[in-house]
Design a protein around this motif. Structure first.
Motif, short mmCIF file in Angstrom:
data_model
loop_
_atom_site.label_atom_id
_atom_site.label_comp_id
_atom_site.label_asym_id
_atom_site.label_seq_id
_atom_site.Cartn_x
_atom_site.Cartn_y
_atom_site.Cartn_z
N LEU A 103 39.12 34.03 49.44
CA LEU A 103 40.29 33.40 48.86
C LEU A 103 40.48 34.03 47.49
CD1 LEU A 103 39.57 29.41 49.44
CD2 LEU A 103 41.20 30.93 50.56
N ALA A 104 39.30 34.46 46.84
CA ALA A 104 39.58 35.17 45.78
C ALA A 104 40.29 36.40 45.70
CB ALA A 104 38.29 35.54 44.84
N GLY A 105 40.22 37.22 46.92
CA GLY A 105 40.78 38.59 47.17
C GLY A 105 42.62 38.32 47.62
N LEU A 106 42.97 36.98 47.82
CA LEU A 106 44.35 36.78 48.33
C LEU A 106 45.26 37.18 47.15
CD1 LEU A 106 44.03 33.59 50.09
CD2 LEU A 106 44.10 35.79 51.08
N ASP A 107 46.30 37.78 47.58
CA ASP A 107 47.47 38.09 46.45
C ASP A 107 47.68 37.01 45.40
OD1 ASP A 107 47.45 40.63 47.27
OD2 ASP A 107 49.30 40.24 48.83
N GLY A 108 47.79 35.58 45.68
CA GLY A 108 47.92 34.55 45.22
C GLY A 108 47.11 34.27 44.08
N ALA A 131 33.78 47.36 54.32
CA ALA A 131 33.85 48.73 54.95
C ALA A 131 35.05 48.78 55.94
CB ALA A 131 32.68 49.01 55.92
N VAL A 132 35.59 47.89 56.52
CA VAL A 132 36.52 47.65 57.60
C VAL A 132 37.72 46.80 56.94
CG1 VAL A 132 37.23 47.26 59.96
CG2 VAL A 132 34.90 48.03 59.21
N SER A 133 37.47 45.58 57.24
CA SER A 133 38.78 44.84 56.65
C SER A 133 38.32 43.17 56.80
CB SER A 133 40.12 45.03 57.37
OG SER A 133 40.00 44.50 58.88
N TRP A 134 38.89 42.14 56.15
CA TRP A 134 38.64 40.64 56.40
C TRP A 134 39.07 40.52 57.85
CZ3 TRP A 134 35.51 37.52 54.60
CH2 TRP A 134 35.08 37.45 53.02
N THR A 135 40.04 41.34 58.58
CA THR A 135 40.50 40.76 59.78
C THR A 135 39.32 40.99 60.69
OG1 THR A 135 42.72 41.38 59.62
CG2 THR A 135 41.94 41.67 61.74
N HIS A 171 47.60 37.50 55.15
CA HIS A 171 48.89 38.10 54.27
C HIS A 171 49.92 37.14 53.98
CE1 HIS A 171 46.36 41.63 53.80
NE2 HIS A 171 46.37 41.94 54.73
N LEU A 172 49.90 35.98 54.53
CA LEU A 172 51.22 35.14 54.75
C LEU A 172 51.07 34.49 53.27
CD1 LEU A 172 51.07 33.52 58.12
CD2 LEU A 172 52.63 35.25 57.14
N ALA A 205 44.52 36.96 43.23
CA ALA A 205 43.90 38.42 42.49
C ALA A 205 44.78 38.77 41.20
CB ALA A 205 43.90 39.34 43.60
N HIS A 206 46.01 38.34 41.19
CA HIS A 206 46.77 38.80 40.25
C HIS A 206 46.94 37.94 38.93
CE1 HIS A 206 47.34 42.07 42.77
NE2 HIS A 206 47.98 41.60 43.58
N ARG A 207 46.23 36.85 38.99
CA ARG A 207 46.08 35.90 38.07
C ARG A 207 45.09 35.79 37.17
NH1 ARG A 207 49.00 30.16 39.85
NH2 ARG A 207 47.99 29.79 37.86
N ALA A 208 45.40 35.44 35.83
CA ALA A 208 44.11 35.42 34.86
C ALA A 208 42.84 34.51 35.21
CB ALA A 208 44.58 35.16 33.25
N ASP A 209 43.62 33.19 35.69
CA ASP A 209 42.71 32.19 36.01
C ASP A 209 42.47 32.13 37.48
OD1 ASP A 209 45.42 31.65 36.82
OD2 ASP A 209 45.31 29.25 36.21
N GLY A 210 42.77 33.21 38.41
CA GLY A 210 42.70 33.30 39.67
C GLY A 210 41.14 33.06 40.23
N PRO A 211 40.24 33.72 39.44
CA PRO A 211 38.87 33.24 39.98
C PRO A 211 38.57 31.90 39.91
CG PRO A 211 38.84 35.28 38.62
CD PRO A 211 40.07 34.78 38.48
N ARG A 212 38.86 31.13 38.86
CA ARG A 212 38.54 29.63 38.68
C ARG A 212 39.38 28.97 39.73
NH1 ARG A 212 41.01 25.52 36.56
NH2 ARG A 212 42.68 26.60 35.49
N LEU A 213 40.50 29.42 40.06
CA LEU A 213 41.53 28.52 40.92
C LEU A 213 41.00 28.87 42.39
CD1 LEU A 213 45.06 29.01 39.38
CD2 LEU A 213 43.62 26.83 39.42
#
Length: 407
Positions: free
Chosen positions: A244-249, A375-379, A310-311, A251-259
């Motif tokens: 979840l922390a790697g999702l765009d919603g 090494a590959v992807s989350w998929t 990626h949705l 990853a680009h927020r300052a409080d992203g890790p906490r959320l």
């Protein structure tokens, strides 16, 4: 004028059973808190001991493998069937608290891994005996009762993410606090005076007889189904926060890790409700049918996430919570299937053996998922997890096949 009434024997027995279930679930929840103590503090230990990502994973894997060794020891020695479950729980919890507390004086990674493995071995004297002890109190409604037990464990599994969401605390405080909670869990078993009205018979232990009892076709299929379930479960619990922390919603927020950590807490914690639902379905429709529904839903959710991460964030979070709800909902049912199919003299050994098989499986995917994701992807990582439910579903379909249809 009110006429005083006294509870019928049946009502009185139900009240005693519910009290025993509450005490055993509380003791288990408290006792198992040290299982996750290293997960609370991995970032601090990583910085202090300069750990690699692989070494950090080993702090969790060591507990899993230690648990396996402990469970196999209980099976091989016959202690799981010779000693009352509440006494084993007490001894295991107090020993686990001590092993966890010694971590405060660990000089480095090697000692820490050994202590974590010993902690897991001690916890093998808590969890399997607790499942057996609860089963002595319930014949009807056993699926729901065991679901309550697994629900308590699920809430404990979600706790590390809640700590991350609140900013965390010093690792020493976490170690001391979880050790105290585990010791209290052990002492809580003193309130469990005796086994329930459906005790399992005891006999002189024979390893050969116990293993032969475990070769019952239905027990073997339940064990295979459980392994498929565990292939998915602990990897999901261990890495959903990272995913979840790697999702765009986030990853680009300052409080992203906490959320992201808060979202992970919800996605894991909702499984406690899943355990209750799975138990109810089990008692009404059957153990294997309930497990089949759960595996289909959890495996399906993992497959959807493999291609849909990626949705928009609300969609991904909804699917992740759905996954967390069903990924644990079947756990109690596999244990119930064993208690109802194995030679009743060896229920404790059979449950311990099943758990050992399952926790060996978890070590593989806990290690494999982050490697594949990097090494590959989350998929790729998520699709590998889907393999577990596929195997489990196959085992359950064979379990449900009527005798006349077997070749």
């Amino acid at each position: 004028m009110r006429i005083a009434t006294t509870p019928s024997p049946g009502e009185g027995q139900q009240a005693h059973a519910k009290r025993a279930l509450a005490l055993i679930a509380l003791a288990t929840f408290l006792s198992m808190s040290v299982w996750f103590s290293a997960s609370f503090v991995v970032p601090q230990l990583r910085e202090m001991w300069r750990l690699s990502s692989g070494e950090s994973s080993l702090l969790t894997i060591a507990v899993q493998l230690g648990f396996v060794v402990g469970a196999l020891t209980l099976t091989a020695t016959g202690l799981a069937d010779a000693v009352p479950g509440r006494r084993l729980m007490r001894a295991g919890a107090l020993a686990a608290a001590v092993m966890n507390l010694i971590l405060l004086w660990a000089p480095g990674f090697t000692t820490a891994v050994l202590l974590r493995a010993l902690t897991g071995a001690c916890l093998a004297a808590v969890y399997p005996p607790a499942l057996k002890e609860v089963s002595t109190w319930f014949r009807e409604g056993r699926g729901t009762a065991l679901g309550v037990m697994i629900g308590a464990l699920t809430l404990g599994s979600a706790a590390p993410q809640l700590v991350k969401a609140t900013g965390g605390v010093d690792w020493r405080v976490v170690i001391v606090a979880t050790s105290v909670l585990t010791a209290l869990g052990g002492l809580a078993t003193l309130l469990i005076r005796h086994a329930g009205p459906y005790p399992f018979p005891t006999s002189e232990f024979s390893l050969r007889s116990a293993l032969r009892a475990g070769r019952n076709r239905q027990v073997v299929l339940a064990d295979i189904g459980y392994a498929g379930h565990m292939w998915e479960l602990y990897a999901m619990w261990a890495w959903i926060g990272t995913f979840l922390a790697g999702l765009d919603g986030f990853a680009h927020r300052a409080d992203g890790p906490r959320l992201a950590a808060l979202a992970a807490f919800v996605c894991i914690g909702v499984g406690a409700a899943g355990c209750l639902v799975g138990g109810r379905i089990s008692d009404r429709k059957g153990r294997a049918q309930a497990a089949l529904i759960s595996l289909s839903c959890s495996g399906g959710a993992a497959a959807v996430l493999a291609f849909a991460h990626h949705l928009p964030l609300p969609v991904v979070l909804t699917v992740s919570a759905f996954w967390g709800f069903w990924v644990i909902a079947d756990s109690a049912q596999f244990s119930a299937m064993v208690t109802e199919n194995v030679d009743q003299r060896y229920v404790g050994s059979a449950v311990s053996l099943q758990l050992a098989i399952g926790y060996v499986t978890t070590a593989v995917t806990i290690y494999l998922v982050p490697v594949l994701a990097d090494a590959v992807s989350w998929t790729a990582a998520l699709l590998v997890l889907v393999l577990g439910p596929v195997v489990g579903i196959g085992a359950l379909l064979a379990y449900l096949r009527p005798p006349a249809a077997r070749v």
